[in-house]
Design a protein around this motif. Sequence first.
Motif, PDB file in Angstrom:
ATOM      1  N   THR A  81      43.027  76.999  51.705  1.00 10.64           N
ATOM      2  CA  THR A  81      42.988  77.787  50.467  1.00 10.64           C
ATOM      3  C   THR A  81      43.076  79.279  50.782  1.00 10.64           C
ATOM      4  OG1 THR A  81      41.700  76.103  49.357  1.00 10.64           O
ATOM      5  CG2 THR A  81      41.585  78.318  48.426  1.00 10.64           C
ATOM      6  N   VAL A  82      43.969  79.965  50.102  1.00 14.00           N
ATOM      7  CA  VAL A  82      44.072  81.419  50.252  1.00 14.00           C
ATOM      8  C   VAL A  82      43.804  82.054  48.892  1.00 14.00           C
ATOM      9  CG1 VAL A  82      45.595  83.361  50.796  1.00 14.00           C
ATOM     10  CG2 VAL A  82      45.714  81.261  52.160  1.00 14.00           C
ATOM     11  N   ALA A  83      42.769  82.887  48.855  1.00 15.34           N
ATOM     12  CA  ALA A  83      42.463  83.656  47.645  1.00 15.34           C
ATOM     13  C   ALA A  83      43.225  84.970  47.775  1.00 15.34           C
ATOM     14  CB  ALA A  83      40.957  83.902  47.559  1.00 15.34           C
ATOM     15  N   LEU A  84      44.139  85.219  46.856  1.00 20.46           N
ATOM     16  CA  LEU A  84      45.055  86.350  47.021  1.00 20.46           C
ATOM     17  C   LEU A  84      44.679  87.539  46.145  1.00 20.46           C
ATOM     18  CD1 LEU A  84      47.875  87.085  48.411  1.00 20.46           C
ATOM     19  CD2 LEU A  84      48.801  86.716  46.124  1.00 20.46           C
ATOM     20  N   ALA A  85      44.218  88.610  46.805  1.00 18.31           N
ATOM     21  CA  ALA A  85      44.044  89.886  46.107  1.00 18.31           C
ATOM     22  C   ALA A  85      45.252  90.778  46.397  1.00 18.31           C
ATOM     23  CB  ALA A  85      42.770  90.578  46.570  1.00 18.31           C
ATOM     24  N   ASN A  86      45.792  90.633  47.602  1.00 20.51           N
ATOM     25  CA  ASN A  86      46.877  91.467  48.126  1.00 20.51           C
ATOM     26  C   ASN A  86      48.187  91.219  47.374  1.00 20.51           C
ATOM     27  OD1 ASN A  86      48.541  91.460  51.415  1.00 20.51           O
ATOM     28  ND2 ASN A  86      48.542  93.015  49.813  1.00 20.51           N
ATOM     29  N   LYS A  87      48.263  91.797  46.156  1.00 18.67           N
ATOM     30  CA  LYS A  87      49.434  91.529  45.301  1.00 18.67           C
ATOM     31  C   LYS A  87      50.732  92.025  45.911  1.00 18.67           C
ATOM     32  CE  LYS A  87      47.234  94.197  42.425  1.00 18.67           C
ATOM     33  NZ  LYS A  87      46.709  94.547  41.127  1.00 18.67           N
ATOM     34  N   GLU A  88      50.659  93.134  46.694  1.00  9.46           N
ATOM     35  CA  GLU A  88      51.895  93.712  47.244  1.00  9.46           C
ATOM     36  C   GLU A  88      52.632  92.687  48.109  1.00  9.46           C
ATOM     37  OE1 GLU A  88      48.847  95.027  47.649  1.00  9.46           O
ATOM     38  OE2 GLU A  88      48.809  97.060  46.810  1.00  9.46           O
ATOM     39  N   ALA A  89      51.876  91.837  48.813  1.00 11.31           N
ATOM     40  CA  ALA A  89      52.512  90.829  49.679  1.00 11.31           C
ATOM     41  C   ALA A  89      53.315  89.847  48.826  1.00 11.31           C
ATOM     42  CB  ALA A  89      51.447  90.108  50.504  1.00 11.31           C
ATOM     43  N   LEU A  90      52.728  89.409  47.720  1.00 16.73           N
ATOM     44  CA  LEU A  90      53.426  88.428  46.871  1.00 16.73           C
ATOM     45  C   LEU A  90      54.602  89.083  46.131  1.00 16.73           C
ATOM     46  CD1 LEU A  90      53.570  85.535  45.838  1.00 16.73           C
ATOM     47  CD2 LEU A  90      51.955  86.142  44.032  1.00 16.73           C
ATOM     48  N   VAL A  91      54.429  90.328  45.726  1.00 19.07           N
ATOM     49  CA  VAL A  91      55.534  91.029  45.059  1.00 19.07           C
ATOM     50  C   VAL A  91      56.721  91.145  46.011  1.00 19.07           C
ATOM     51  CG1 VAL A  91      56.254  93.303  44.180  1.00 19.07           C
ATOM     52  CG2 VAL A  91      54.094  92.287  43.419  1.00 19.07           C
ATOM     53  N   SER A  92      56.446  91.519  47.263  1.00 22.62           N
ATOM     54  CA  SER A  92      57.538  91.731  48.223  1.00 22.62           C
ATOM     55  C   SER A  92      58.169  90.422  48.667  1.00 22.62           C
ATOM     56  CB  SER A  92      57.012  92.446  49.471  1.00 22.62           C
ATOM     57  OG  SER A  92      56.537  93.698  49.108  1.00 22.62           O
TER      58      SER A  92
END
Length: 390
Positions: free
Chosen positions: A121-132
């Motif tokens: 499970t990965v809780a994603l706060a790092n939106k920039e990674a998903l945007v890129s």
Amino acid sequence: MDGVSARTVTILGATGSVGQSTLDLIERNANRFDVLALTARRDVQGLAAAARRVGARRAVIADPSLHNALKDALSGSGVETAAGDEAIVEAAALGADWTMAAIVGCAGLRPVMAALRQGRTVALANKEALVSAGDVMTRAASESGATLLPVDSEHNAVFQCFDRARPGSVRRVVLTASGGPFRSRTLEEMRAVTPAEAVAHPNWSMGAKISVDSATLMNKGLELIEAFHLFPLPAEAFDVVVHPQSVIHSLVEYVDGSFLAQLGAPDMRIPIAHTLAWPERMETPCQRLDLVAVARLDFEEPDLVRFPALALAREVLREKGAKPAILNAANEIAVASFLDSRLPFLDIATIARQVLEGYAPPAPASLDDVIEIDAEARRRAVELVGEYRL
Ligand code: NDP
């Protein structure tokens, strides 16, 4: 531990705002979690203190020149240490049951991908990674069987309201935006805003980069792109409404006219706890929402003239391909330059637009492609910022 083994957790970006809120929840539930690794960039003392408090097995600092300082700060603690970007990727790949991805910016991309490849499970706060990395990242998650849980309060709200078994019954997702500190300023007034004013968010206490993004509304633009990758709807189905009280964190509209919304105090520990306990729920020490004290909820249309970053992100979401990675990279450079007083506030979006207009590589098919596009967009943004003389 009541005979049940603790869940292993890793926090990438442990010394930041989201990292510290995560640590707070973990420390309050120490018997439920076993901390494998904590990471930071330069904050040796914050990292070492947190590693000692939670009994982390490993502490990793990104800046290799600080490895000796970290070793000194952790001497006698039994906490293993490591340094460098590769060591952060290795920490992310230790296979923790739950990983908090809270590094700011595209610097978090390789660690997030390493965590996703472990299939946990990965809780994603790092939106920039998903945007890129959008499709590249969601494909990695589905190939490994990883669960990606959104931490961003808006996406976490949507996640709680979205009927994943019947996505066809959803008509629209509405992300709420506080409007940031300059919601009521004129364009003229916004020309002269300082970094200190821009990071003073009215409702949320956050790191400097996301605070500036909230002030330009680029944050909401990045969130539109983030939402598109997290929820199976077409790009046009994602909307933004300004809601200054930050009580409703987002809404899902169904075909029958029903709206489901998630409400709560503006405290990141609530969405973080949701991902930490998911699919169960856990207690948090957060202030409860007092609806009578809130009394009223206001909504406004976002002003795309004063906040061109949101309009730009919408265009980018329509066009997709390499554009989201370019937008994000250029914005990261522009925000850092503004924080360094090398770029006026209103030119953050100008730099992003100029880089987008001058650079049109093909859509990235792999992580390496994303990293290359990100690097080139940054190079171009640095060059454009260099032309400013403040
Ligand atoms: P902060 O700036 O407070 O913290 C960033 C963390 O990342 C710190 O631990 C920092 O280490 C580490 N870090 C920074 N750069 C690097 C790097 N190059 N390599 C490795 N580690 C690095 O950010 P926030 O906690 O505010 O935000 C983290 C992420 O979560 C962002 O993507 C943001 O958009 C997102 N988010 C944040 C929210 C919030 O309320 N703060 C809400 C929703 C999303 P060090 O301390 O040593 O510099």
